[in-house]
Scaffold this active site. Structure first.
Site, PDB file in Angstrom:
ATOM      1  NE  ARG A  61      26.734  11.834 -20.736  1.00 33.15           N
ATOM      2  CZ  ARG A  61      27.361  10.768 -20.242  1.00 33.15           C
ATOM      3  NH1 ARG A  61      27.141  10.369 -19.016  1.00 33.15           N
ATOM      4  NH2 ARG A  61      28.219  10.094 -20.994  1.00 33.15           N
ATOM      5  CE1 TYR A 114      22.857  36.795 -19.292  1.00 32.52           C
ATOM      6  CE2 TYR A 114      24.340  34.913 -19.266  1.00 32.52           C
ATOM      7  CZ  TYR A 114      23.186  35.541 -18.825  1.00 32.52           C
ATOM      8  OH  TYR A 114      22.378  34.899 -17.921  1.00 32.52           O
ATOM      9  CG  ASP A 186      25.090  35.013 -26.607  1.00 34.79           C
ATOM     10  OD1 ASP A 186      23.939  34.871 -27.070  1.00 34.79           O
ATOM     11  OD2 ASP A 186      25.321  35.027 -25.383  1.00 34.79           O
ATOM     12  CE  LYS A 211      17.729  34.889 -21.087  1.00 31.78           C
ATOM     13  NZ  LYS A 211      19.056  35.321 -21.466  1.00 31.78           N
TER      14      LYS A 211
HETATM   15  C1  PLP Z   1      20.252  34.940 -20.806  1.00 35.11           C
HETATM   16  C2  PLP Z   1      21.415  34.950 -21.693  1.00 35.11           C
HETATM   17  C3  PLP Z   1      22.327  33.914 -21.675  1.00 35.11           C
HETATM   18  C4  PLP Z   1      22.265  32.789 -20.682  1.00 35.11           C
HETATM   19  O1  PLP Z   1      21.104  32.023 -20.757  1.00 35.11           O
HETATM   20  P1  PLP Z   1      20.585  31.172 -19.500  1.00 35.11           P
HETATM   21  O2  PLP Z   1      19.685  30.180 -20.124  1.00 35.11           O
HETATM   22  O3  PLP Z   1      19.914  32.143 -18.585  1.00 35.11           O
HETATM   23  O4  PLP Z   1      21.778  30.534 -18.858  1.00 35.11           O
HETATM   24  C5  PLP Z   1      23.380  33.960 -22.571  1.00 35.11           C
HETATM   25  N1  PLP Z   1      23.524  34.984 -23.432  1.00 35.11           N
HETATM   26  C6  PLP Z   1      22.668  36.000 -23.472  1.00 35.11           C
HETATM   27  C7  PLP Z   1      22.883  37.118 -24.442  1.00 35.11           C
HETATM   28  C8  PLP Z   1      21.581  36.024 -22.602  1.00 35.11           C
HETATM   29  O5  PLP Z   1      20.745  37.065 -22.622  1.00 35.11           O
END
Ligand code: PLP
Length: 395
Positions: A61, A114, A186, A211
């Site tokens: 972990r 988000y 973010d 992403k």
């Molecule tokens: C998709 C997204 C997230 C979350 O990511 P996941 O892997 O789907 O949990 C966080 N911030 C932004 C800006 C996103 O587009």
């Protein structure tokens, strides 16, 4: 390029970095890729070793050679000193916030955040006694007016989800720093290749690696990278919360990383081409894309970013639901679905009036978020062009 621990070396270009970072072929019999280490138990050879816990790996972990490779690569790309990996992008956000916020604290979150981050604040943080104020993402240095004696952190997202307003990260970070308030960014839209939030004054950069880093819509992954001040808080949060990514997912993220620069280049150029085409369509009211010269966030984007990804939005002129359905349902290349950053093009409708609290959203028609994939621009435009014909016919 961001400086790392061996700053005496000549900085390399991002295209080169993503190919070579985190790879140690000669520790793996010369094989090019770090293999998938699956494991929970790690053996200690002696009583002395288990008491001292000085060996590099102690439990699955905490770290494996696979997760270590990805953490090292992302830390370097972000210009940070420590990256922790999480099982999703949302887990990266919750881990990062919980690293700093405690009962009685106040935090600031942009109104275009988000959406699941908003739900995390409204449901989980509230329950833990952390109060959230949502702010206008265009607030700039006036963020200081929202600070309270118990304000612990500011979250920024550049550009914000769905509506793509561009915050002034350096102005917000400077105001926060003056009050010893943490700044968490973010950075999913830009990836560390096109924006380095730590160099703009943020303490922490968060990626939904799901992403663009994974890049093939086949794994979930998050990363949280901190500067020297933030590193021990992030380490502690990861340890105590117990978040960790799966081994296969980590491998897929490493594999995705190798082609990130070349993919992003294409997402950027195709995204701008299609955004410009949409802006010229009579059915479109406006396009929300900070890389377009007419966009309200363009100057900040140009100052703080080195590129744009393939995600943007278009607001249509008023159109009845059945016209919109005719447009969307008949698309052949654009899929309808959540997430983005993969090789394929996507479109999803959204309505900011349903969740915003600090800012007003003006239609006038339906809003669509586009992710432009790696297909040929001409084919994508043809698909959309046919969609607009259906939209018109269905009125
Ligand atoms: C998709 C997204 C997230 C979350 O990511 P996941 O892997 O789907 O949990 C966080 N911030 C932004 C800006 C996103 O587009």
């Amino acid at each position: 390029m961001a400086k790392n621990d061996d700053s005496s070396e000549r900085p390399e270009h991002p295209e080169t970095e993503v190919v070579h970072l985190g790879r140690k072929p000669f520790e793996q019999h010369g094989f090019v890729n770090t293999p998938v280490y699956r494991g929970s138990t790690v053996l200690f050879p002696t009583l002395d070793a288990i008491k001292k816990r000085t060996q590099e790996f102690t439990y699955g972990r905490r770290a494996t050679p696979t997760t270590q490779a990805l953490e090292e690569a992302i830390a370097h790309l972000e210009g940070g000193v420590k990256t922790v990996l999480t099982s999703s992008g949302l887990a990266a956000i919750s881990t990062a916030v919980l690293a700093f916020a405690e009962s009685g604290d106040h935090i600031l979150i942009p109104d275009n955040v988000y959406q699941p981050s908003r739900t995390f604040a409204d449901k989980m943080l509230k329950k833990l006694g952390v109060e959230t104020t949502y702010y206008d993402p265009l607030v700039g240095a006036d963020i200081a007016k929202l600070f309270r004696p118990n304000t612990k952190l500011v979250l920024v997202e550049a550009p914000g989800s769905q509506t793509f307003e561009m915050p002034d990260i350096p102005a917000i970070a400077a105001a926060a720093k003056a009050k010893n308030i943490w700044v968490l960014a973010d950075n999913t839209w830009a990836t560390p290749l096109f924006c380095k939030p730590l160099s703009l004054g943020a303490d922490v950069s968060i990626e939904a690696a799901t992403k663009y880093i994974v890049g093939h819509a086949d794994a979930m992954m998050g990363s949280v990278t901190g500067n020297a001040r933030a590193a021990k808080f992030l380490d502690n949060a990861k340890e105590t919360l117990g978040t960790c990514p799966g081994s296969e997912e980590t491998y897929l993220a490493l594999r995705g990383l190798r082609t990130l620069a070349v993919r992003l280049d294409r997402h950027q150029s195709s995204g701008i081409a299609i955004a410009e085409w949409l802006a010229g369509r009579p059915e479109v009211d406006r396009v929300l894309h900070p890389a377009l010269p007419g966009d309200s966030g363009h100057a900040l984007w140009k100052r703080d970013f080195t590129g744009a990804s393939g995600l943007f939005a278009a607001v249509l002129k008023p159109a009845p639901e059945k016209s919109l359905a005719a447009f969307l349902d008949g698309l052949k290349l654009f899929g309808m679905g959540y997430s983005w950053g993969g090789y394929e093009s996507l479109v999803i409708p959204f309505d900011p009036t349903s969740y915003r609290t600090a800012t007003r959203w003006h239609g006038p028609g339906p809003a669509l978020r586009f992710h432009i994939g790696l297909e040929a621009v001409e084919d994508l435009i043809h698909d959309l062009d046919e969609g607009f014909a259906r939209l018109k016919a269905a009125r």
